[in-house]
Design a protein around this motif. Structure first.
Motif, PDB file in Angstrom:
ATOM      1  N   ILE A  58      -6.401  -2.594  70.171  1.00 40.30           N
ATOM      2  CA  ILE A  58      -7.821  -2.514  70.540  1.00 40.30           C
ATOM      3  C   ILE A  58      -7.880  -2.261  72.041  1.00 40.30           C
ATOM      4  O   ILE A  58      -7.182  -2.927  72.814  1.00 40.30           O
ATOM      5  CB  ILE A  58      -8.568  -3.823  70.216  1.00 40.30           C
ATOM      6  N   MET A  59      -8.687  -1.290  72.453  1.00 45.82           N
ATOM      7  CA  MET A  59      -8.825  -1.045  73.891  1.00 45.82           C
ATOM      8  C   MET A  59     -10.286  -0.837  74.260  1.00 45.82           C
ATOM      9  O   MET A  59     -11.043  -0.226  73.509  1.00 45.82           O
ATOM     10  CB  MET A  59      -7.960   0.138  74.333  1.00 45.82           C
ATOM     11  N   TYR A  60     -10.630  -1.359  75.428  1.00 45.83           N
ATOM     12  CA  TYR A  60     -12.012  -1.312  75.895  1.00 45.83           C
ATOM     13  C   TYR A  60     -12.067  -1.718  77.357  1.00 45.83           C
ATOM     14  O   TYR A  60     -11.056  -2.113  77.945  1.00 45.83           O
ATOM     15  CB  TYR A  60     -12.892  -2.239  75.050  1.00 45.83           C
ATOM     16  N   ASN A  61     -13.247  -1.629  77.946  1.00 45.62           N
ATOM     17  CA  ASN A  61     -13.459  -2.089  79.318  1.00 45.62           C
ATOM     18  C   ASN A  61     -13.972  -3.525  79.261  1.00 45.62           C
ATOM     19  O   ASN A  61     -15.074  -3.780  78.789  1.00 45.62           O
ATOM     20  CB  ASN A  61     -14.486  -1.185  80.023  1.00 45.62           C
ATOM     21  N   ALA A  62     -13.178  -4.467  79.747  1.00 44.90           N
ATOM     22  CA  ALA A  62     -13.545  -5.880  79.688  1.00 44.90           C
ATOM     23  C   ALA A  62     -14.778  -6.193  80.523  1.00 44.90           C
ATOM     24  O   ALA A  62     -15.411  -7.235  80.340  1.00 44.90           O
ATOM     25  CB  ALA A  62     -12.376  -6.737  80.157  1.00 44.90           C
ATOM     26  N   GLY A  63     -15.140  -5.278  81.422  1.00 47.01           N
ATOM     27  CA  GLY A  63     -16.321  -5.494  82.251  1.00 47.01           C
ATOM     28  C   GLY A  63     -17.615  -5.192  81.541  1.00 47.01           C
ATOM     29  O   GLY A  63     -18.694  -5.482  82.057  1.00 47.01           O
ATOM     30  N   GLU A  64     -17.522  -4.608  80.353  1.00 43.28           N
ATOM     31  CA  GLU A  64     -18.718  -4.299  79.562  1.00 43.28           C
ATOM     32  C   GLU A  64     -18.887  -5.362  78.482  1.00 43.28           C
ATOM     33  O   GLU A  64     -18.093  -5.431  77.529  1.00 43.28           O
ATOM     34  CB  GLU A  64     -18.607  -2.905  78.936  1.00 43.28           C
ATOM     35  N   SER A  65     -19.913  -6.176  78.628  1.00 47.54           N
ATOM     36  CA  SER A  65     -20.113  -7.293  77.701  1.00 47.54           C
ATOM     37  C   SER A  65     -20.291  -6.824  76.263  1.00 47.54           C
ATOM     38  O   SER A  65     -19.841  -7.477  75.319  1.00 47.54           O
ATOM     39  CB  SER A  65     -21.328  -8.125  78.134  1.00 47.54           C
ATOM     40  N   ASN A  66     -20.944  -5.674  76.093  1.00 51.56           N
ATOM     41  CA  ASN A  66     -21.151  -5.157  74.741  1.00 51.56           C
ATOM     42  C   ASN A  66     -19.822  -4.824  74.069  1.00 51.56           C
ATOM     43  O   ASN A  66     -19.635  -5.038  72.863  1.00 51.56           O
ATOM     44  CB  ASN A  66     -22.033  -3.905  74.773  1.00 51.56           C
ATOM     45  N   SER A  67     -18.864  -4.316  74.833  1.00 53.81           N
ATOM     46  CA  SER A  67     -17.550  -3.963  74.292  1.00 53.81           C
ATOM     47  C   SER A  67     -16.751  -5.209  73.926  1.00 53.81           C
ATOM     48  O   SER A  67     -16.078  -5.246  72.896  1.00 53.81           O
ATOM     49  CB  SER A  67     -16.764  -3.130  75.315  1.00 53.81           C
ATOM     50  N   LYS A  68     -16.823  -6.217  74.771  1.00 55.97           N
ATOM     51  CA  LYS A  68     -16.072  -7.452  74.521  1.00 55.97           C
ATOM     52  C   LYS A  68     -16.557  -8.148  73.252  1.00 55.97           C
ATOM     53  O   LYS A  68     -15.756  -8.685  72.479  1.00 55.97           O
ATOM     54  CB  LYS A  68     -16.195  -8.399  75.713  1.00 55.97           C
ATOM     55  N   ILE A  69     -17.868  -8.133  73.038  1.00 52.79           N
ATOM     56  CA  ILE A  69     -18.423  -8.740  71.823  1.00 52.79           C
ATOM     57  C   ILE A  69     -17.808  -8.103  70.580  1.00 52.79           C
ATOM     58  O   ILE A  69     -17.356  -8.779  69.654  1.00 52.79           O
ATOM     59  CB  ILE A  69     -19.956  -8.584  71.792  1.00 52.79           C
ATOM     60  N   GLN A  70     -17.771  -6.762  70.574  1.00 54.83           N
ATOM     61  CA  GLN A  70     -17.227  -6.039  69.425  1.00 54.83           C
ATOM     62  C   GLN A  70     -15.715  -6.238  69.299  1.00 54.83           C
ATOM     63  O   GLN A  70     -15.191  -6.379  68.191  1.00 54.83           O
ATOM     64  CB  GLN A  70     -17.533  -4.551  69.563  1.00 54.83           C
ATOM     65  N   ALA A  71     -15.030  -6.246  70.425  1.00 56.79           N
ATOM     66  CA  ALA A  71     -13.576  -6.435  70.410  1.00 56.79           C
ATOM     67  C   ALA A  71     -13.212  -7.798  69.829  1.00 56.79           C
ATOM     68  O   ALA A  71     -12.285  -7.907  69.015  1.00 56.79           O
ATOM     69  CB  ALA A  71     -13.017  -6.287  71.821  1.00 56.79           C
ATOM     70  N   ASP A  72     -13.941  -8.821  70.232  1.00 54.00           N
ATOM     71  CA  ASP A  72     -13.686 -10.167  69.716  1.00 54.00           C
ATOM     72  C   ASP A  72     -13.921 -10.232  68.210  1.00 54.00           C
ATOM     73  O   ASP A  72     -13.166 -10.899  67.471  1.00 54.00           O
ATOM     74  CB  ASP A  72     -14.572 -11.191  70.428  1.00 54.00           C
ATOM     75  N   MET A  73     -14.951  -9.549  67.748  1.00 55.64           N
ATOM     76  CA  MET A  73     -15.233  -9.507  66.315  1.00 55.64           C
ATOM     77  C   MET A  73     -14.111  -8.789  65.566  1.00 55.64           C
ATOM     78  O   MET A  73     -13.682  -9.219  64.491  1.00 55.64           O
ATOM     79  CB  MET A  73     -16.572  -8.809  66.065  1.00 55.64           C
ATOM     80  N   ALA A  74     -13.628  -7.697  66.142  1.00 52.72           N
ATOM     81  CA  ALA A  74     -12.549  -6.925  65.519  1.00 52.72           C
ATOM     82  C   ALA A  74     -11.258  -7.740  65.449  1.00 52.72           C
ATOM     83  O   ALA A  74     -10.543  -7.707  64.441  1.00 52.72           O
ATOM     84  CB  ALA A  74     -12.316  -5.638  66.304  1.00 52.72           C
ATOM     85  N   ILE A  75     -10.966  -8.472  66.505  1.00 51.48           N
ATOM     86  CA  ILE A  75      -9.776  -9.332  66.534  1.00 51.48           C
ATOM     87  C   ILE A  75      -9.831 -10.356  65.404  1.00 51.48           C
ATOM     88  O   ILE A  75      -8.839 -10.586  64.700  1.00 51.48           O
ATOM     89  CB  ILE A  75      -9.647 -10.037  67.900  1.00 51.48           C
TER      90      ILE A  75
END
Length: 323
Positions: A170-187
């Protein structure tokens, strides 16, 4: 002499009368022009389409640019200082309404004003971003549309493409809160499926290529949430995963078209159009942001990049949306 004065008086009276009639007619025909400010966080296909759709929605709602609508468009090019100064500019211009495109832009505008109506689009979670008190009843001067997609369906799609995968990246910009929300869900979904997860983040588009190359060498598949940094560098990502022969599922349809394999995502132009219609209601005085529920995308669809599939040795027809 007296006759001349009399004629002059009549002439002046006539001119005044005609002038009064002209002013009245102009007043009755005068179009009220609404001023709308727009702040877009960065330029890339998904957000550009959201802006295009927004104008279409406004037009359907009775507001056409150049007639009864003036738009002040600002693009921050993913720069925090620009976001702040541009938000202040739109507020100081006394806009009738401001649109924030993507979470950072939406938050910047919302921080700049609690009085001017604000609508947002391409924001994953308005409540988590502290833009609204509730998605059903915002309770603030902000409302709009969310681009949240089913993360479980995205992961299920990826695992159906690489059913034997032991490790997913999974890759994303950790500075974008919207991306982190989705990444955490995917994990969470991947761990529940018993799949190992490797996470890599990039702070800027300059970091994307190295991050993608590093991750692609360690995993059998990659998931990218809706992320402005990676969307902006979609072609770079696509080149790497094609060379490494690693299937990539993205939450953004536009990223898939440019540099991914598949997605069950949303059409950002249609999402923007929904937002424009909401804005039109607010401008017309038919609704207030605090009472207008946040809306989700109405249509989700499977998109497959056939060229990428063939490059990866995958039959495009074999890729199906999970039930």
């Amino acid at each position: 002499m007296q006759i001349k004065k009399l004629v002059t008086g009549i002439t002046l009276a006539g001119l005044l009368l005609l002038g009064g009639c002209s002013s009245k007619e102009a007043g009755s025909d005068k179009t009220v022009v609404k001023h709308v400010g727009v702040l877009q966080v960065v330029q890339h296909p998904s957000l550009d389409k959201a802006y295009k759709g927004f104008k279409e929605g406004l037009k359907e709602g009775g507001y056409t640019e150049g007639k009864n609508l003036k738009i002040d468009y600002q693009n921050a090019q993913n720069n925090q200082d620009n976001l702040k100064s541009m938000s202040e500019k739109l507020v100081n211009a006394k806009s009738d309404l401001i649109l924030g495109i993507a979470t950072p832009a939406a938050q910047s505008v919302a921080n700049a004003t609690q009085d001017i109506p604000v609508v947002v689009t391409a924001v994953t979670d308005l409540k988590a971003a502290k833009l609204v008190k509730s998605n059903t009843k915002p309770g603030t001067n902000v409302t709009g549309t969310t681009d949240m997609v089913s993360i479980k369906k995205q992961i299920d799609l990826l695992l159906s493409i690489v059913p034997k995968a032991k490790t997913i990246g999974i890759m994303y910009n950790a500075g974008e809160s919207n991306s982190k929300i989705q990444a955490d869900m995917a994990i969470a979904v991947l761990k529940k499926a018993g799949v190992k997860v490797v996470v890599k983040t990039a702070n800027t588009t300059n970091d994307v290529q190295q991050v993608t190359e590093t991750l692609a060498s360690k995993v059998q598949g990659i998931f990218v949430p809706t992320d402005n940094t990676f969307d902006s560098a979609a072609s770079v990502v696509g080149k790497v995963v094609k060379e490494k022969k690693v299937p990539l599922v993205a939450a953004s349809i536009d990223q898939v078209k440019t540099g991914g394999l598949a997605s069950i995502g949303i059409d950002y132009e249609l999402l923007g159009k929904q937002t424009g219609k909401m804005a039109a209601k607010i401008l017309a005085g038919k609704a207030k942001p605090q009472d207008l529920p946040v809306e989700k995308a109405r249509d989700m669809k499977l998109v497959v990049n056939k060229e990428m599939a063939q490059a990866l040795g995958i039959n495009p027809k074999s890729i199906k949306a999970p039930q």
